[in-house]
Design a protein around this motif. Sequence first.
Motif, PDB file in Angstrom:
ATOM      1  N   ASP A 169      44.497  60.580 -30.762  1.00 45.89           N
ATOM      2  CA  ASP A 169      43.613  59.498 -29.813  1.00 45.89           C
ATOM      3  C   ASP A 169      43.172  60.044 -28.513  1.00 45.89           C
ATOM      4  O   ASP A 169      42.533  59.243 -27.812  1.00 45.89           O
ATOM      5  CB  ASP A 169      44.321  58.158 -29.633  1.00 45.89           C
ATOM      6  CG  ASP A 169      44.669  57.429 -30.738  1.00 45.89           C
ATOM      7  OD1 ASP A 169      43.700  57.289 -31.783  1.00 45.89           O
ATOM      8  OD2 ASP A 169      45.692  56.682 -31.023  1.00 45.89           O
ATOM      9  N   PHE A 170      43.689  61.393 -28.131  1.00 44.80           N
ATOM     10  CA  PHE A 170      43.314  62.110 -26.897  1.00 44.80           C
ATOM     11  C   PHE A 170      41.849  62.478 -27.349  1.00 44.80           C
ATOM     12  O   PHE A 170      41.363  62.761 -28.558  1.00 44.80           O
ATOM     13  CB  PHE A 170      44.275  63.180 -26.715  1.00 44.80           C
ATOM     14  CG  PHE A 170      45.341  62.652 -25.787  1.00 44.80           C
ATOM     15  CD1 PHE A 170      45.125  63.006 -24.519  1.00 44.80           C
ATOM     16  CD2 PHE A 170      46.473  62.449 -26.521  1.00 44.80           C
ATOM     17  CE1 PHE A 170      46.443  62.521 -23.705  1.00 44.80           C
ATOM     18  CE2 PHE A 170      47.666  61.846 -25.706  1.00 44.80           C
ATOM     19  CZ  PHE A 170      47.549  62.150 -24.206  1.00 44.80           C
ATOM     20  N   TRP A 171      40.995  63.140 -26.411  1.00 49.48           N
ATOM     21  CA  TRP A 171      39.813  63.752 -26.588  1.00 49.48           C
ATOM     22  C   TRP A 171      40.497  65.379 -26.356  1.00 49.48           C
ATOM     23  O   TRP A 171      41.559  65.533 -25.605  1.00 49.48           O
ATOM     24  CB  TRP A 171      38.939  63.512 -25.412  1.00 49.48           C
ATOM     25  CG  TRP A 171      38.367  62.244 -25.586  1.00 49.48           C
ATOM     26  CD1 TRP A 171      36.958  62.174 -25.951  1.00 49.48           C
ATOM     27  CD2 TRP A 171      38.888  60.972 -25.424  1.00 49.48           C
ATOM     28  NE1 TRP A 171      36.473  60.742 -26.259  1.00 49.48           N
ATOM     29  CE2 TRP A 171      37.723  60.171 -25.644  1.00 49.48           C
ATOM     30  CE3 TRP A 171      39.778  60.456 -24.977  1.00 49.48           C
ATOM     31  CZ2 TRP A 171      37.909  58.579 -25.741  1.00 49.48           C
ATOM     32  CZ3 TRP A 171      40.077  59.070 -24.959  1.00 49.48           C
ATOM     33  CH2 TRP A 171      39.248  58.217 -25.295  1.00 49.48           C
ATOM     34  N   CYS A 172      39.829  66.341 -26.994  1.00 45.17           N
ATOM     35  CA  CYS A 172      40.179  67.641 -26.787  1.00 45.17           C
ATOM     36  C   CYS A 172      38.681  68.608 -26.422  1.00 45.17           C
ATOM     37  O   CYS A 172      37.734  68.299 -26.716  1.00 45.17           O
ATOM     38  CB  CYS A 172      40.696  68.173 -28.239  1.00 45.17           C
ATOM     39  SG  CYS A 172      42.324  67.564 -28.618  1.00 45.17           S
ATOM     40  N   VAL A 173      39.143  69.418 -25.741  1.00 46.36           N
ATOM     41  CA  VAL A 173      38.047  70.305 -25.244  1.00 46.36           C
ATOM     42  C   VAL A 173      37.090  70.719 -26.343  1.00 46.36           C
ATOM     43  O   VAL A 173      35.907  71.224 -25.844  1.00 46.36           O
ATOM     44  CB  VAL A 173      38.453  71.588 -24.301  1.00 46.36           C
ATOM     45  CG1 VAL A 173      38.918  72.495 -24.847  1.00 46.36           C
ATOM     46  CG2 VAL A 173      37.422  71.622 -23.205  1.00 46.36           C
ATOM     47  N   SER A 174      37.403  70.951 -27.394  1.00 49.13           N
ATOM     48  CA  SER A 174      36.924  71.325 -28.539  1.00 49.13           C
ATOM     49  C   SER A 174      36.031  70.233 -29.144  1.00 49.13           C
ATOM     50  O   SER A 174      35.225  70.740 -30.210  1.00 49.13           O
ATOM     51  CB  SER A 174      37.846  72.108 -29.615  1.00 49.13           C
ATOM     52  OG  SER A 174      38.574  71.053 -30.316  1.00 49.13           O
TER      53      SER A 174
END
Length: 422
Positions: free
Chosen positions: A101-106
């Motif tokens: 549920d987090f955003w990831c830089v990828s």
Amino acid sequence: MDFNYLKEIKNFYENNSSLLEIIFILGNTTCDIDSALSSYMLSIGENIKCGTIHLSKKGKPSLNTNSTIIYLPVLNIQRGTLHHRIDVKYIFDKFQIDENDFWCVSDPVFDQHNLFKYKNSENKNIKTSLILVDHSILTEEEKYLVDYVVNIYDHHLLTNYSGLYKNLKKMNIRYPIGSCTTLILHDFFCMQKEEDFPIKIISPLLAVSAILIDTKKFSEEFYGNRWVDLDKKVYKFLKKIIKDEYKGIKLKEYFKEIKDIKHDVQKNLELGIEALLSKDQKTFSWEHKKSIWSSFPVSYFDITKKYGNEKLYENFMKYYSGKSEEEQKDIFYITNSSINKKEKLFTIFNPFNLPFTKEQIKDEIKKNNENDNFSVEIEKINVNGKINGEICNIILPDTYSRKSFEPILKKFFCNLKRSNFI
């Protein structure tokens, strides 16, 4: 908890066409407990402050679906690699936080060639900006984001930031502080009454996790180095709430629980040498010199015993691939790890000759070390004629960390002349 914060804001982000502004909160590349929780809790604090999350008089949270602004926490990792951070994964699971549920830089939204394109929004002109948390300098690979940085929350020493971010509006850097979460908790949640803490969104036990680890549970020998009075003030505030909410829990045991999983030798070695090098890695620029710095959760000697020195050096060399000889001379691979309860080993590697003598670096350390309880050795490397170079082994008291030793090395390396190279 009845209110699943991450799922609520993700659903709002994906399905709300009225958003006018999105602010991503980007942690650092180590994605350790402090970085991950700082991004998470800062997004909660900002979303409450701007009214996107509403708290009733009884502290019950709800999402304001009429809001036009949202703050989103970003893990600075490749999606699917959080399990390399054994302690972070453990804490997320313990508090039922879903890494997905987090955003990831990828994620595609951060793709440099299609940056901040929101496929689910009817508004094609959403204002997008970035807050850096637990770091203040973007990596070389992330420099394309530089014009989006509007705010920084950090607890690392920053000596030269002039002109880095042309759109920077605020900067919240306080050094020394043991944990970046201290700074966020203090500014957003711990200046109020205890009963006003948003306990229905943030578990106070979760909130104190990074502080416990980063301060080594306030061991006296680390005062002024790994923790200061502000860390203790926030800790005491949370401790009172924890005592009321978690009957019988002992924070000393909780600290040991996290520490043991973080430094579990077998679990860490099973990740493989590449993951051990990359999972807690930072890069630093020291004028024309560059360091790639890995902090190991297990002893350097455990790693070499398992994989051998040759394998370790081979993996160091991957970071020199494609570089000219002159460029390689200006790149240093550094590691640090605890070798016992009282000492840490720092190593500095270069595939050519190190641009300093043993006496030079000893003199620099003496300027910052009250006692002579440290050692420095430089040894030549020759592995089957394939890998050459030098490595400097420095044993320092356990009070030293990457955070405290990096400014010392930066000053030392910046004062070295290029002519020091042989």
